[in-house]
Design an enzyme around this catalytic site. Structure first.
Site: not given
Ligand code: 5GP
Ligand code: ZN
Length: 118
Positions: A35-36, A92, A101, A105-107
């Protein structure tokens, strides 16, 4: 039929190798990468290679990819030696969950105590 790729989707770009993001794992169905903005010492994202906006688009044809996401979660836990200390998997979906995003995706989050319990 869901589009395989979505123009402008950051995770589709990562899956296709169009960014400098370091891939932790990739096969025919799923991809894992850091995660970025990590919120823990280990914070990775596991995504299906096919573009699905969220769990709301999940269908029987995606079963293999969804199952593989858990297999890869276990693989990451073993690779980073957190299988015993523990880890949290989060998916989420939509505004109340704070999805930001819109590529499913699974964290994978590990390496510290996580007091919050749903
Ligand atoms: P969400 O809140 O949608 O469940 O999480 C999206 C996650 O994607 C966030 O933790 C965010 O830091 C990560 N993220 C967003 N854009 C990018 C990206 O371009 N590259 C990477 N590696 N992670 C990203
Ligand atoms: Zn996508």
């Amino acid at each position: 039929m869901t589009n395989r790729w979505m123009d402008g989707c950051p995770f589709c770009r990562i899956v296709r190798g169009e960014t400098s993001t370091r891939l932790l794992y990739q096969d025919d169905l799923v991809t894992a990468f850091p995660d970025i903005h990590p919120i823990a010492p280990h914070h990775y994202l596991i995504v299906p290679n096919v573009h699905l906006e969220s769990v709301n688009e999940v269908a029987p044809e995606h079963e293999a990819a969804l199952g593989r996401m858990f297999i890869v979660a276990r693989h990451l836990a073993e690779t980073y030696h957190v299988a015993q200390s523990g880890y949290r998997l989060i998916v989420n979906t939509g505004p109340h969950a704070g999805q930001s995003v819109f590529h499913l995706h699974m964290h994978f989050i590990a390496g510290r105590h996580m007091p919050f319990r749903a």
